[in-house]
Every structure is written in structure tokens, then in C-alpha cells.
Design a protein around this motif. Structure first.
Motif, PDB file in Angstrom:
ATOM      1  N   LEU A  76       0.830  -1.204   0.000  1.00 36.53           N
ATOM      2  CA  LEU A  76       0.000   0.000   0.000  1.00 36.53           C
ATOM      3  C   LEU A  76       0.863   1.251   0.000  1.00 36.53           C
ATOM      4  O   LEU A  76       0.668   2.176  -0.807  1.00 36.53           O
ATOM      5  CB  LEU A  76      -0.924  -0.009   1.215  1.00 36.53           C
ATOM      6  CG  LEU A  76      -1.850   1.190   1.384  1.00 36.53           C
ATOM      7  CD1 LEU A  76      -2.950   1.161   0.340  1.00 36.53           C
ATOM      8  CD2 LEU A  76      -2.456   1.204   2.795  1.00 36.53           C
TER       9      LEU A  76
ATOM     10  N   ALA B  90     -10.877  -5.973  -2.974  1.00 40.57           N
ATOM     11  CA  ALA B  90     -10.074  -5.023  -2.202  1.00 40.57           C
ATOM     12  C   ALA B  90     -10.749  -4.731  -0.865  1.00 40.57           C
ATOM     13  O   ALA B  90     -11.900  -4.283  -0.821  1.00 40.57           O
ATOM     14  CB  ALA B  90      -9.891  -3.722  -2.983  1.00 40.57           C
TER      15      ALA B  90
ATOM     16  N   TRP C  15       1.337  -5.406  -9.539  1.00 40.13           N
ATOM     17  CA  TRP C  15       1.943  -5.469  -8.215  1.00 40.13           C
ATOM     18  C   TRP C  15       1.826  -6.874  -7.632  1.00 40.13           C
ATOM     19  O   TRP C  15       0.811  -7.542  -7.797  1.00 40.13           O
ATOM     20  CB  TRP C  15       1.276  -4.467  -7.269  1.00 40.13           C
ATOM     21  CG  TRP C  15       1.574  -3.051  -7.643  1.00 40.13           C
ATOM     22  CD1 TRP C  15       0.932  -2.302  -8.582  1.00 40.13           C
ATOM     23  CD2 TRP C  15       2.605  -2.216  -7.114  1.00 40.13           C
ATOM     24  NE1 TRP C  15       1.494  -1.045  -8.672  1.00 40.13           N
ATOM     25  CE2 TRP C  15       2.525  -0.969  -7.773  1.00 40.13           C
ATOM     26  CE3 TRP C  15       3.574  -2.393  -6.133  1.00 40.13           C
ATOM     27  CZ2 TRP C  15       3.379   0.087  -7.492  1.00 40.13           C
ATOM     28  CZ3 TRP C  15       4.427  -1.341  -5.854  1.00 40.13           C
ATOM     29  CH2 TRP C  15       4.333  -0.120  -6.522  1.00 40.13           C
TER      30      TRP C  15
ATOM     31  N   LYS D  19       3.161   1.561  -3.215  1.00 44.48           N
ATOM     32  CA  LYS D  19       2.469   2.066  -4.396  1.00 44.48           C
ATOM     33  C   LYS D  19       2.088   3.536  -4.272  1.00 44.48           C
ATOM     34  O   LYS D  19       2.307   4.319  -5.215  1.00 44.48           O
ATOM     35  CB  LYS D  19       1.210   1.226  -4.652  1.00 44.48           C
ATOM     36  CG  LYS D  19       0.425   1.651  -5.885  1.00 44.48           C
ATOM     37  CD  LYS D  19      -0.771   0.730  -6.111  1.00 44.48           C
ATOM     38  CE  LYS D  19      -1.533   1.136  -7.370  1.00 44.48           C
ATOM     39  NZ  LYS D  19      -2.689   0.234  -7.629  1.00 44.48           N
TER      40      LYS D  19
ATOM     41  N   LEU E 112      -4.198  -4.232  -1.248  1.00 46.04           N
ATOM     42  CA  LEU E 112      -4.165  -4.497  -2.678  1.00 46.04           C
ATOM     43  C   LEU E 112      -4.425  -5.986  -2.874  1.00 46.04           C
ATOM     44  O   LEU E 112      -3.572  -6.817  -2.547  1.00 46.04           O
ATOM     45  CB  LEU E 112      -2.803  -4.124  -3.270  1.00 46.04           C
ATOM     46  CG  LEU E 112      -2.270  -2.711  -2.989  1.00 46.04           C
ATOM     47  CD1 LEU E 112      -0.957  -2.490  -3.733  1.00 46.04           C
ATOM     48  CD2 LEU E 112      -3.285  -1.655  -3.386  1.00 46.04           C
TER      49      LEU E 112
END
Length: 418
Positions: free
Chosen positions: A185, A391, A214, A188, A382
Motif C-alpha cells: 500500500l 479489495a 503489483w 504504491k 491491494l
């Protein structure tokens, strides 16, 4: 506080601006938050505390859609509050304690954290709007549908008279995810621009970004092994890796340590402290060799795990130069850094160290970010990195008892018939 921007703002939180970050945007609604992030890691050296300011908003695109964005942030203050020896010993023994003792400790630890934090809050330049508490992980078993972090949110909220967001991981696990790692998290949203991110705590976790996709996992044990070996020499940790550097590689121990099936599994995957203590650590503690040699080998062991995971993730034949962002307490170990760089250099990766405060407090920063998104009702996991089917918006908001009582009173008043 809400503002409106009609021009493209600068993005410099990580030291580099992304020139195309706000292409095709029309306007942005901005909210400013100040949150306190709290992290207690498996190394049990204390409570990492980070006060963050975030500017967060929704970009309205020209096609009418909205995108959530953290477009500016600042680490205002950070420090580590050591645990008392009594609490260190209590935490070490709780994973095998009776349920009643665990529940008593859950409440007591929340109150204890409040006592640690009260003088810190008094000295801070501003009072946070809320506190994001990770808690101390006692059990992490996503295969059985749970992860338990010690530290009662109600007790901490009442102690500090602030809202507390806690119990983050269970929402992702309920959706079929690992509940870990959470670090992608922050990787990113706050530290973009790298191909891989390695955080070396008690357990080392890796985030990768390949062609915009990712992925993440716990790659293996780290500081839990290093510190346990250093303790045999009466040291809290191996400063700069000096002891490990003085040793020699034990090839047999290295190959034995690499045998576990976990290391061959693809991401997403996560480890528990119990697994490390029961499966990985005994190999290094019981090997009949000098401590320096076992530490030396443990550093090469982690480097090998990193290289193997990168090879699983990236198409390395393209010859592209890639960058790895390094953080966590283990990043201060100079010998370990040398081992990591040696292992990933043939893969055309290079290590990059952020500022010391980012190295040390990245996980507390992460918790503040996760708490802010929870208050916004926006996903803070994510799913592509945890394996969840959707999510998750992780975290439960605990209000101080006085606030709850006031809300109940107001609700009762509103129901009275005139």
C-alpha cells in the motif's frame, strides 16, 4: 479541511515528481489529515511512532470518473518508544499462554501503549485526528481464517481520548487473502518509482511492480534470526554486521535452510512468527559452528531468498536495469547490504537506500496511511498482493468511551416524542 484545486499540483513527497501523474484531470477535492501510525514488530524492540500529514483527494477525470490519490504527505515526527523488560518477556511468552491470559494482556497492552504515548502526544507540535494501531502480532494463520494482533483499540482510545483504528488484517483474510504483507500500500501510494521494495524486519517482505502489476510476499525470516544469534554473544543486534562479516559461509547450513517448501511457493504468501521460531530459527541456533559463521550464513541465506524471488517475478533476460528500495531495521546492517547487492547484481538490480527516517519508520508510516484510508472508507489492501477476491477496507474504528456515551445520549434525545 477541504480545498479545491484547479491546477496541477506538485508531487514531491518521495523526492521525485511524476510529471504525468495528473494528466487528463479536471479538478480535485482535497482533504488534509494528521494521523499517528503505530507499529510493534516481531523484533520486539519497542513501539515505532510516526506522525504524518496527508493531503488526500479524488481526481475527477475529464471522462467524469474519479480516482483516489495521495498527492502530498509529510513525516512530521517519529521516534521509537522502548518496551519495558517486563513487557518484552510477557510478549515472548504469550503465544503459548492460556486464552484468559491472552485476553487480559490484550487489554493491558492497549492501556500500556496509552501510557507510553501520553507524554509523546503532549510534546508533539500538533494533535493527531486519529491513531492507527497495528498491534503486536501473536498469531497469524490466514489458512485458518484469522490473524490476531495484541492491543485493545477500546483501551487505547479511552486512554488517549482519540479515535483508534485497529484490527486491520482480518478484513482481507475474510475475503480469502493472506492479510499480509500490508507494505505494498505504501510502496504504491507513497514510494513509487522502483521495481522492487524489500523491508527487513523480523520477517522480510518483498513488493514487486512489473509492467504495472503489483505482487508481494514474505520471503523469509530476517532480524529474528540475526538478533537471536547476536544474543549468544550478549548483543541486542549485530551492529553494522561486524560479527557476521567476520565469519565464513557454512554451505551445508545454507542448503539445509533453503530446503523448506515455503520458499518455493509463488506469491502471495505470508509467514507467522511461530513458523519462524519453530521451523527456521532452530536450524541456525542448533548448528554446531561459531556464531560468526552462522550469522554470516544467515545473511547469505536472506540474500539468496531475495534473488530467487526476483527471478520468479521478473523477465530478466531483457537486460533492463532495475532498482530495489531497501527499508527496515535490517537495512542498517552493512554486511547484509553487501550480501544482498552481491546476490542481485547478476540480475541487474541495484539497492537504493531512502532517508534514515524512512528506513526506520516505514511501517509506522504505512499504518498512518492505512488508517487514513480507513477513515475515508477506501480500500487499504491491494488484493493482487494478498490473494483476496476483492479489495478490503481493513480496520475497526474505536471511539473513546466518552464519545460513545455522548452519541448514545444524543440518539436517545432525538427519539423522544415531543
Amino acid at each position: 479541511m477541504t480545498e479545491w484545486l484547479a491546477k496541477k499540483p506538485a508531487l514531491c513527497a518521495t523526492g521525485t515528481c511524476k510529471s504525468n501523474q495528473f494528466a487528463n484531470y479536471a479538478y480535485m477535492q482535497i482533504k488534509n489529515y494528521q494521523l499517528l501510525g503505530l507499529m510493534s514488530g516481531s523484533s520486539m524492540d519497542g513501539l515505532d511512532v510516526a506522525l504524518l500529514r496527508f493531503s488526500y483527494g479524488f481526481r475527477q477525470m475529464e471522462d467524469g470518473t474519479k480516482e483516489a490519490e495521495v498527492f502530498d504527505w509529510e513525516l512530521l515526527e517519529a521516534e521509537t518508544l522502548p518496551f519495558s523488560q517486563a513487557w518484552i518477556e510477557r510478549l515472548e511468552n504469550l503465544s503459548h499462554a492460556p486464552m484468559a491470559e491472552v485476553l487480559r494482556a490484550h487489554t493491558a497492552f492497549g492501556r500500556y501503549l496509552g501510557e507510553l504515548l501520553k507524554p509523546v502526544l503532549e510534546d508533539m507540535s500538533l494533535r493527531p485526528e486519529a491513531v492507527a494501531l497495528h498491534g503486536h502480532t501473536l498469531l497469524h494463520e490466514p489458512a485458518h481464517g484469522f490473524s490476531f494482533q495484541l492491543g485493545d483499540g477500546h483501551a487505547l482510545a479511552d486512554s488517549l481520548q482519540l479515535p483508534v483504528i485497529a484490527d486491520f488484517r482480518t478484513a482481507d483474510i475474510a475475503l480469502g487473502g493472506e492479510g499480509a504483507p500490508m507494505s505494498p500500500l505504501a510502496d504504491k501510494l507513497l514510494f513509487g518509482g522502483f521495481d522492487a521494495y524489500l523491508n527487513i524486519g523480523g520477517i522480510a517482505n518483498l513488493t514487486t511492480c512489473r509492467d504495472g502489476r503489483w505482487s508481494a510476499c514474505d520471503i523469509g525470516p530476517a532480524n529474528q534470526i540475526f538478533n537471536a544469534l547476536a544474543a549468544e554473544k550478549g548483543l541486542d543486534f549485530d551492529r553494522d554486521g561486524a560479527l557476521g562479516k567476520s565469519g565464513s559461509l557454512l554451505e551445508g547450513l545454507l542448503q539445509e535452510a533453503l530446503k523448506d517448501e515455503y520458499y518455493r511457493r509463488p506469491a502471495p504468501k505470508s509467514l507467522s512468527n511461530q513458523w519462524v521460531q519453530q521451523q527456521a530459527l532452530p536450524r541456525f541456533l542448533n548448528a554446531p559452528a561459531p556464531v560468526a559463521d552462522r550469522l554470516h550464513t544467515a545473511c547469505h541465506f536472506l540474500a539468496r531468498l531475495l534473488a530467487d524471488q526476483l527471478q520468479q517475478t521478473f523477465e530478466l533476460s531483457d537486460g533492463k536495469a532495475r532498482k530495489l528500495f531497501l527499508s527496515g531495521g535490517g537495512a542498517h546492517n552493512a554486511f547484509l547490504r553487501d550480501c544482498l547487492q552481491q546476490a542481485i547484481a547478476p540480475l541487474n538490480f541495484s539497492l537504493h537506500l531512502p532517508k534514515p527516517e524512512i528506513i526506520d519508520f516505514k511501517e509506522a508510516i504505512l499504518m498512518a496511511l492505512a488508517g487514513m484510508l480507513r477513515l475515508e472508507g477506501v480500500p487499504n489492501f491491494l488484493p493482487e498482493t494478498t490473494g483476496a477476491r476483492a479489495a478490503a477496507v481493513g480496520g475497526v474504528v474505536f471511539q473513546p468511551a466518552s464519545v460513545i456515551a455522548k452519541e448514545v445520549l444524543l440518539d436517545d434525545e432525538s427519539r423522544k416524542v415531543p
